[in-house]
Write a protein that holds these residues in place. Structure first.
Motif, PDB file in Angstrom:
ATOM      1  N   TYR A  44      41.573  13.481 -17.018  1.00  0.00           N
ATOM      2  CA  TYR A  44      42.186  12.257 -17.533  1.00  0.00           C
ATOM      3  C   TYR A  44      41.575  12.003 -18.903  1.00  0.00           C
ATOM      4  O   TYR A  44      40.361  12.056 -19.082  1.00  0.00           O
ATOM      5  N   GLN A  46      42.676   9.218 -21.526  1.00  0.00           N
ATOM      6  CA  GLN A  46      43.607   8.121 -21.820  1.00  0.00           C
ATOM      7  C   GLN A  46      43.325   7.492 -23.170  1.00  0.00           C
ATOM      8  O   GLN A  46      42.181   7.443 -23.606  1.00  0.00           O
ATOM      9  N   GLU A  47      44.376   6.987 -23.774  1.00  0.00           N
ATOM     10  CA  GLU A  47      44.262   6.297 -25.060  1.00  0.00           C
ATOM     11  C   GLU A  47      43.707   4.881 -24.900  1.00  0.00           C
ATOM     12  O   GLU A  47      43.226   4.299 -25.857  1.00  0.00           O
ATOM     13  N   GLU A  48      43.782   4.321 -23.671  1.00  0.00           N
ATOM     14  CA  GLU A  48      43.275   2.975 -23.434  1.00  0.00           C
ATOM     15  C   GLU A  48      41.922   3.054 -22.725  1.00  0.00           C
ATOM     16  O   GLU A  48      41.592   4.052 -22.112  1.00  0.00           O
ATOM     17  N   GLU A  50      39.662   1.881 -19.560  1.00  0.00           N
ATOM     18  CA  GLU A  50      40.026   1.655 -18.169  1.00  0.00           C
ATOM     19  C   GLU A  50      38.836   1.064 -17.421  1.00  0.00           C
ATOM     20  O   GLU A  50      37.776   1.676 -17.332  1.00  0.00           O
ATOM     21  N   ALA A  82      38.078   4.610 -23.747  1.00  0.00           N
ATOM     22  CA  ALA A  82      39.233   5.410 -24.152  1.00  0.00           C
ATOM     23  C   ALA A  82      38.763   6.809 -24.545  1.00  0.00           C
ATOM     24  O   ALA A  82      37.705   6.971 -25.162  1.00  0.00           O
ATOM     25  N   PHE A 103      43.871  -1.271 -17.518  1.00  0.00           N
ATOM     26  CA  PHE A 103      43.935  -0.497 -18.756  1.00  0.00           C
ATOM     27  C   PHE A 103      44.142  -1.472 -19.904  1.00  0.00           C
ATOM     28  O   PHE A 103      45.029  -2.327 -19.844  1.00  0.00           O
TER      29      PHE A 103
END
Length: 105
Positions: A44, A46-48, A50, A82, A103
């Protein structure tokens, strides 16, 4: 209105990912696992950010930087920055693991 413990199927051949709230700046997701894990060749990323809480059950996360393993029990939470690559390496096979993931930017 809803309940995190409702509408959980008796069998879980696949993990369940359900958006509870979704706006331009935040997404709150319920995840239900039972013996599921991330494939070894997948991370994983992710751009955000979490923030994740294990509401019920338990799980183990592996972080690529330093190969650090984190064991989360009921009530434990962690903030994942992120682009911090990670995997779910284990969830309890005997009972559901219910996650609440937030998120955000």
């Amino acid at each position: 209105m809803g309940n995190l413990f409702s509408q959980i199927p008796a069998t879980l051949p696949e993990e369940i990912f359900q958006d509870l709230v979704k706006t331009d700046s935040v997404r709150i997701e319920r995840i239900i696992s039972k013996g599921h894990s991330t494939p070894c060749d997948h991370w994983y990323d992710q751009e955000e950010n979490e923030w994740v809480l294990v509401v019920k059950g338990e799980a183990k996360l592996l972080f690529e930087d330093g190969m650090k393993v984190v064991h989360l029990n009921e009530g434990d939470y962690i903030n994942i920055a992120a682009n911090q690559r990670h995997q779910v390496t284990w969830t309890s096979p005997d009972k559901e693991t219910i996650w609440l993931a937030v998120f955000y930017s």
